[in-house]
Design a protein around this motif. Structure first.
Motif, PDB file in Angstrom:
ATOM      1  N   LYS A   1    -132.664 -65.960  68.128  1.00 26.06           N
ATOM      2  CA  LYS A   1    -133.514 -66.901  68.846  1.00 26.06           C
ATOM      3  C   LYS A   1    -134.085 -68.023  67.979  1.00 26.06           C
ATOM      4  O   LYS A   1    -134.362 -69.103  68.459  1.00 26.06           O
ATOM      5  CB  LYS A   1    -134.656 -66.145  69.530  1.00 26.06           C
ATOM      6  CG  LYS A   1    -134.261 -65.655  70.910  1.00 26.06           C
ATOM      7  CD  LYS A   1    -135.499 -65.330  71.732  1.00 26.06           C
ATOM      8  CE  LYS A   1    -135.087 -64.831  73.110  1.00 26.06           C
ATOM      9  NZ  LYS A   1    -135.972 -63.767  73.609  1.00 26.06           N
ATOM     10  N   GLN A   2    -134.319 -67.747  66.718  1.00 25.48           N
ATOM     11  CA  GLN A   2    -134.909 -68.825  65.933  1.00 25.48           C
ATOM     12  C   GLN A   2    -133.971 -69.383  64.876  1.00 25.48           C
ATOM     13  O   GLN A   2    -134.408 -70.019  63.927  1.00 25.48           O
ATOM     14  CB  GLN A   2    -136.200 -68.364  65.280  1.00 25.48           C
ATOM     15  CG  GLN A   2    -135.994 -67.323  64.236  1.00 25.48           C
ATOM     16  CD  GLN A   2    -137.326 -66.790  63.775  1.00 25.48           C
ATOM     17  OE1 GLN A   2    -138.349 -67.061  64.371  1.00 25.48           O
ATOM     18  NE2 GLN A   2    -137.316 -66.023  62.710  1.00 25.48           N
ATOM     19  N   LYS A   3    -132.691 -69.143  65.073  1.00 26.60           N
ATOM     20  CA  LYS A   3    -131.712 -69.729  64.172  1.00 26.60           C
ATOM     21  C   LYS A   3    -131.201 -71.027  64.777  1.00 26.60           C
ATOM     22  O   LYS A   3    -130.968 -71.123  65.975  1.00 26.60           O
ATOM     23  CB  LYS A   3    -130.535 -68.770  63.981  1.00 26.60           C
ATOM     24  CG  LYS A   3    -130.391 -68.249  62.562  1.00 26.60           C
ATOM     25  CD  LYS A   3    -129.233 -67.278  62.477  1.00 26.60           C
ATOM     26  CE  LYS A   3    -129.052 -66.749  61.066  1.00 26.60           C
ATOM     27  NZ  LYS A   3    -128.089 -65.644  61.015  1.00 26.60           N
ATOM     28  N   ALA A   4    -131.028 -72.024  63.934  1.00 29.73           N
ATOM     29  CA  ALA A   4    -130.466 -73.295  64.384  1.00 29.73           C
ATOM     30  C   ALA A   4    -129.119 -73.477  63.704  1.00 29.73           C
ATOM     31  O   ALA A   4    -128.947 -73.105  62.554  1.00 29.73           O
ATOM     32  CB  ALA A   4    -131.388 -74.445  64.015  1.00 29.73           C
ATOM     33  N   VAL A   5    -128.170 -74.020  64.429  1.00 33.00           N
ATOM     34  CA  VAL A   5    -126.853 -74.302  63.878  1.00 33.00           C
ATOM     35  C   VAL A   5    -126.683 -75.805  63.769  1.00 33.00           C
ATOM     36  O   VAL A   5    -126.853 -76.521  64.751  1.00 33.00           O
ATOM     37  CB  VAL A   5    -125.732 -73.736  64.777  1.00 33.00           C
ATOM     38  CG1 VAL A   5    -124.376 -73.906  64.110  1.00 33.00           C
ATOM     39  CG2 VAL A   5    -125.984 -72.281  65.091  1.00 33.00           C
ATOM     40  N   TYR A   6    -126.364 -76.268  62.587  1.00 31.38           N
ATOM     41  CA  TYR A   6    -126.092 -77.684  62.390  1.00 31.38           C
ATOM     42  C   TYR A   6    -124.591 -77.921  62.364  1.00 31.38           C
ATOM     43  O   TYR A   6    -123.842 -77.135  61.764  1.00 31.38           O
ATOM     44  CB  TYR A   6    -126.723 -78.167  61.082  1.00 31.38           C
ATOM     45  CG  TYR A   6    -128.222 -78.182  61.137  1.00 31.38           C
ATOM     46  CD1 TYR A   6    -128.905 -79.236  61.722  1.00 31.38           C
ATOM     47  CD2 TYR A   6    -128.971 -77.119  60.623  1.00 31.38           C
ATOM     48  CE1 TYR A   6    -130.283 -79.250  61.795  1.00 31.38           C
ATOM     49  CE2 TYR A   6    -130.357 -77.116  60.688  1.00 31.38           C
ATOM     50  CZ  TYR A   6    -131.005 -78.187  61.271  1.00 31.38           C
ATOM     51  OH  TYR A   6    -132.371 -78.193  61.346  1.00 31.38           O
ATOM     52  N   SER A   7    -124.167 -78.999  63.009  1.00 34.03           N
ATOM     53  CA  SER A   7    -122.747 -79.347  63.047  1.00 34.03           C
ATOM     54  C   SER A   7    -122.545 -80.786  62.624  1.00 34.03           C
ATOM     55  O   SER A   7    -123.414 -81.640  62.831  1.00 34.03           O
ATOM     56  CB  SER A   7    -122.191 -79.172  64.468  1.00 34.03           C
ATOM     57  OG  SER A   7    -122.332 -77.844  64.907  1.00 34.03           O
ATOM     58  N   LEU A   8    -121.395 -81.057  62.049  1.00 41.03           N
ATOM     59  CA  LEU A   8    -121.035 -82.428  61.704  1.00 41.03           C
ATOM     60  C   LEU A   8    -120.529 -83.155  62.942  1.00 41.03           C
ATOM     61  O   LEU A   8    -119.846 -82.570  63.781  1.00 41.03           O
ATOM     62  CB  LEU A   8    -119.935 -82.426  60.636  1.00 41.03           C
ATOM     63  CG  LEU A   8    -120.275 -81.774  59.302  1.00 41.03           C
ATOM     64  CD1 LEU A   8    -119.033 -81.720  58.417  1.00 41.03           C
ATOM     65  CD2 LEU A   8    -121.382 -82.547  58.594  1.00 41.03           C
ATOM     66  N   THR A   9    -120.871 -84.420  63.055  1.00 38.98           N
ATOM     67  CA  THR A   9    -120.290 -85.244  64.115  1.00 38.98           C
ATOM     68  C   THR A   9    -118.993 -85.876  63.600  1.00 38.98           C
ATOM     69  O   THR A   9    -118.671 -85.790  62.419  1.00 38.98           O
ATOM     70  CB  THR A   9    -121.247 -86.370  64.525  1.00 38.98           C
ATOM     71  OG1 THR A   9    -121.451 -87.215  63.395  1.00 38.98           O
ATOM     72  CG2 THR A   9    -122.578 -85.804  64.988  1.00 38.98           C
ATOM     73  N   ASP A  10    -118.298 -86.537  64.491  1.00 35.66           N
ATOM     74  CA  ASP A  10    -117.071 -87.234  64.106  1.00 35.66           C
ATOM     75  C   ASP A  10    -117.359 -88.297  63.046  1.00 35.66           C
ATOM     76  O   ASP A  10    -116.554 -88.532  62.142  1.00 35.66           O
ATOM     77  CB  ASP A  10    -116.454 -87.881  65.348  1.00 35.66           C
ATOM     78  CG  ASP A  10    -114.963 -88.077  65.173  1.00 35.66           C
ATOM     79  OD1 ASP A  10    -114.255 -87.080  64.960  1.00 35.66           O
ATOM     80  OD2 ASP A  10    -114.512 -89.237  65.221  1.00 35.66           O
ATOM     81  N   MET A  11    -118.524 -88.896  63.159  1.00 33.62           N
ATOM     82  CA  MET A  11    -118.939 -89.906  62.171  1.00 33.62           C
ATOM     83  C   MET A  11    -118.965 -89.321  60.762  1.00 33.62           C
ATOM     84  O   MET A  11    -118.474 -89.929  59.807  1.00 33.62           O
ATOM     85  CB  MET A  11    -120.337 -90.389  62.576  1.00 33.62           C
ATOM     86  CG  MET A  11    -120.877 -91.583  61.848  1.00 33.62           C
ATOM     87  SD  MET A  11    -122.480 -92.019  62.625  1.00 33.62           S
ATOM     88  CE  MET A  11    -123.078 -93.270  61.476  1.00 33.62           C
ATOM     89  N   ALA A  12    -119.540 -88.129  60.630  1.00 35.20           N
ATOM     90  CA  ALA A  12    -119.615 -87.487  59.310  1.00 35.20           C
ATOM     91  C   ALA A  12    -118.248 -86.985  58.869  1.00 35.20           C
ATOM     92  O   ALA A  12    -117.906 -87.049  57.677  1.00 35.20           O
ATOM     93  CB  ALA A  12    -120.617 -86.337  59.346  1.00 35.20           C
ATOM     94  N   ILE A  13    -117.464 -86.481  59.800  1.00 36.08           N
ATOM     95  CA  ILE A  13    -116.118 -86.012  59.459  1.00 36.08           C
ATOM     96  C   ILE A  13    -115.286 -87.169  58.913  1.00 36.08           C
ATOM     97  O   ILE A  13    -114.438 -86.984  58.040  1.00 36.08           O
ATOM     98  CB  ILE A  13    -115.468 -85.353  60.694  1.00 36.08           C
ATOM     99  CG1 ILE A  13    -116.209 -84.051  61.019  1.00 36.08           C
ATOM    100  CG2 ILE A  13    -113.982 -85.064  60.450  1.00 36.08           C
ATOM    101  CD1 ILE A  13    -115.785 -83.409  62.340  1.00 36.08           C
ATOM    102  N   GLY A  14    -115.581 -88.385  59.382  1.00 32.86           N
ATOM    103  CA  GLY A  14    -114.904 -89.568  58.873  1.00 32.86           C
ATOM    104  C   GLY A  14    -115.192 -89.891  57.426  1.00 32.86           C
ATOM    105  O   GLY A  14    -114.591 -90.793  56.854  1.00 32.86           O
TER     106      GLY A  14
END
Lengths: 168, 168
Positions: A76-89
DNA sequence: GCAAACCAGTTGCACAATGAAAGCGGTTGA
DNA sequence: TCAACCGCTTTCATTGTGCAACTGGTTTGC
């Protein structure tokens, strides 16, 4: 809403977002180390980022559209961060930075093997890696080739070789 | 003499030298604008660098081996700054930064035309540009092709077109 | 059921970096 | 001779960085 920029030069605008000592380190760890949680980024960073700096940079990268944040359904209190296409670039940029650093600066063997592979692989490898990152971070279909696995395997092979040479 | 680094990672070591808001701006102006004197860098910068920051960064870039400083024979108190081969090796990095900025950030037309040409030209163009920079900054033989001239001509063409559209 | 470990951050504080503006002694060209 | 120019330096207010302790809540292990 209103943001004023020092100039409309693409180099300058890129520096206004990424021109500090930590932002690219965080993206690097998410990209090459698959760190997706705050604690992972905090404690597994080679360079030792402070928690307030990490929180501040994550907020800025969110605002600028380089990463996204989602709740972890398993905790419940974990957050997942993901890269966007912008960062993948940014993959080609990392490849060149790594190549340049490897050529001119006192890098360590185990931490530069991935840069070496990325340099040798060239644009074809970068594209394959970016396709895989889109699968990991954006839910795109997973490609057959796992560059991420290749990089990790090469890194671990160097570590194993070093340990064999000089056991703990 | 002793310098301690946060880690031996090539990305990190590169950031320790170039990871701030001004160092790459200065190299960009020397590289693409051929600014060689303190005043040129100070007053002709789009972004408006402060003189103390400029002095500090030039000192740091000197220490790190990215630029050199020489007396100007034509003027006793003029100094001429030149790029070293290490800094000239950043051309591909600038090309990728420019390409990324152009794709994702609100760049202005006249300041991004050079990034566009650099992206389209690819590695062959970068090599030609680097050969020319070695001639300008290091005294190497001057190559037949002048990428520097091509970039400047394209920039001025955009400016002229903008002025024709909306005269001062 | 309860304590210990873990979660994503926040707070307080000292110190360093940044940035605007004015100023420095010396040099050059008219 | 004098104004403009040369590469910086100084001062000072503001902002950023980095360490350490801490917060309220959640999950894990016994």
């Amino acid at each position: 809403m209103k943001e004023d920029h020092r100039s409309g030069c693409p180099i300058n605008l890129t520096l206004e977002i990424l021109g500090d000592r930590w932002s690219l380190i965080i993206i690097r760890d998410m990209m090459f180390g698959n760190r997706r949680h705050f604690r992972e980024l905090l404690t597994q960073s080679e360079e030792g980022i402070a928690s307030n700096i990490l929180a501040d940079r994550l907020k800025r990268l969110l605002e600028k559209g380089l990463i996204t944040r989602a709740d972890d359904p398993s905790h419940k209190q974990k957050a997942v961060y993901s890269l966007t296409d912008m960062a993948i670039g940014l993959v080609p940029l990392f490849a060149h930075m790594g190549a340049w650093g490897r050529r001119h600066l006192p890098v360590s063997e185990e931490l530069s093997i991935r840069a070496e592979l990325l340099e040798e692989g060239g644009p074809a490898l970068w594209e394959a890696f970016m396709a895989e990152l889109r699968a990991i971070h954006l839910g795109a279909p997973r490609p057959a080739r796992s560059v991420f696995g290749e990089l990790r395997a090469a890194y671990e092979a160097v570590l194993a070789r070093q340990q064999a040479r000089q056991p703990a």
